[in-house]
Design an enzyme around this catalytic site. Structure first.
Site, PDB file in Angstrom:
ATOM      1  N   LYS A 114       0.831  -1.212   0.000  1.00 46.27           N
ATOM      2  CA  LYS A 114       0.000   0.000   0.000  1.00 46.27           C
ATOM      3  C   LYS A 114       0.861   1.255   0.000  1.00 46.27           C
ATOM      4  CE  LYS A 114      -2.693   2.804   3.118  1.00 46.27           C
ATOM      5  NZ  LYS A 114      -3.180   2.947   4.476  1.00 46.27           N
ATOM      6  N   CYS A 116     -20.315   3.850   2.246  1.00 41.92           N
ATOM      7  CA  CYS A 116     -20.109   2.423   2.510  1.00 41.92           C
ATOM      8  C   CYS A 116     -19.403   2.272   3.855  1.00 41.92           C
ATOM      9  CB  CYS A 116     -19.306   1.790   1.373  1.00 41.92           C
ATOM     10  SG  CYS A 116     -19.342  -0.006   1.379  1.00 41.92           S
ATOM     11  N   CYS A 133     -26.637   2.194   1.518  1.00 36.92           N
ATOM     12  CA  CYS A 133     -26.839   1.659   0.168  1.00 36.92           C
ATOM     13  C   CYS A 133     -27.919   2.413  -0.607  1.00 36.92           C
ATOM     14  CB  CYS A 133     -27.191   0.173   0.238  1.00 36.92           C
ATOM     15  SG  CYS A 133     -25.916  -0.844   1.026  1.00 36.92           S
ATOM     16  N   CYS A 169     -26.214   5.257  -2.326  1.00 41.60           N
ATOM     17  CA  CYS A 169     -24.945   4.968  -2.999  1.00 41.60           C
ATOM     18  C   CYS A 169     -25.171   4.774  -4.494  1.00 41.60           C
ATOM     19  CB  CYS A 169     -24.323   3.700  -2.403  1.00 41.60           C
ATOM     20  SG  CYS A 169     -22.797   3.210  -3.226  1.00 41.60           S
TER      21      CYS A 169
END
Length: 193
Positions: A98, A168, A177, A180
């Site tokens: 990362k 989220c 949701c 979204c």
């Protein structure tokens, strides 16, 4: 980029692990102000001074130790210039995929892979792009081949982080949701359950 800019970006990325952006940036600015903006400055400073400069960020002692060790390595093995290769970055203590991918994208404008944090992991898993409860590395291996690379990796990372921070959400905030864009268009396995 100039040595100073790439090193400052590197330290900010290391400090950002498991920290809010605002806190990590404040710690990075404190390090630059109190110790300096070059690897030579950090390598020459006592570890205790580096710790004090980044004390506001979580795990500051470990992060200070990693930054100090990286600065020493940069001075001894890379002529004072932060290396711009994935393999060299990943060899530094505290730098995993990362951070290496983030540094290459942000400091050198060379996206070499997907940057996967907790938000990207949650969004990719819920959307069905990666198996549930996957590690960040498993998410990177599952999602990265789905994208054409370069700028698409960067765009996906930024979009997934934004979704993960605003819609989220993890429990107890619960995902939203119903508002979204992925859930509303049927593009999310989690929203379709």
């Amino acid at each position: 980029p100039p040595r100073e800019a790439s090193w400052c970006c590197f330290t900010a990325c290391v400090l950002s692990a498991q920290a809010r952006d605002k806190v990590a940036l404040a710690a990075a600015r404190s390090l630059a102000r109190k110790i300096g903006t070059l690897p030579a400055d950090v390598a020459a400073a006592p570890l205790e001074d580096v710790e004090a400069a980044v004390r506001s960020v979580n795990y500051y002692k470990t992060k200070a130790k990693h930054i100090h060790a990286a600065a020493t390595t940069v001075m001894e093995k890379h002529d004072g210039t932060l290396p711009s290769s994935y393999d060299a970055l990943i060899s530094f203590p505290g730098v995993g995929p990362k951070i290496a991918n983030l540094v290459l994208s942000a400091a050198f404008s060379t996206p070499t892979g997907l940057v996967v944090d907790t938000h990207v992991t949650r969004v990719a898993s819920r959307a069905g792009l990666a198996p549930p409860l996957s590690s960040p590395e498993a998410v990177r291996r599952a999602v990265q081949p789905l994208l054409p690379g370069g700028g698409a990796w960067e765009a996906f990372t930024l979009a997934a982080i934004s979704l993960g921070q605003t819609l989220c959400l993890p429990p107890p905030g619960r995902p939203r949701c119903h508002v979204c864009p992925l859930g509303a268009r049927g593009g999310c396995a989690y929203a379709q359950r």
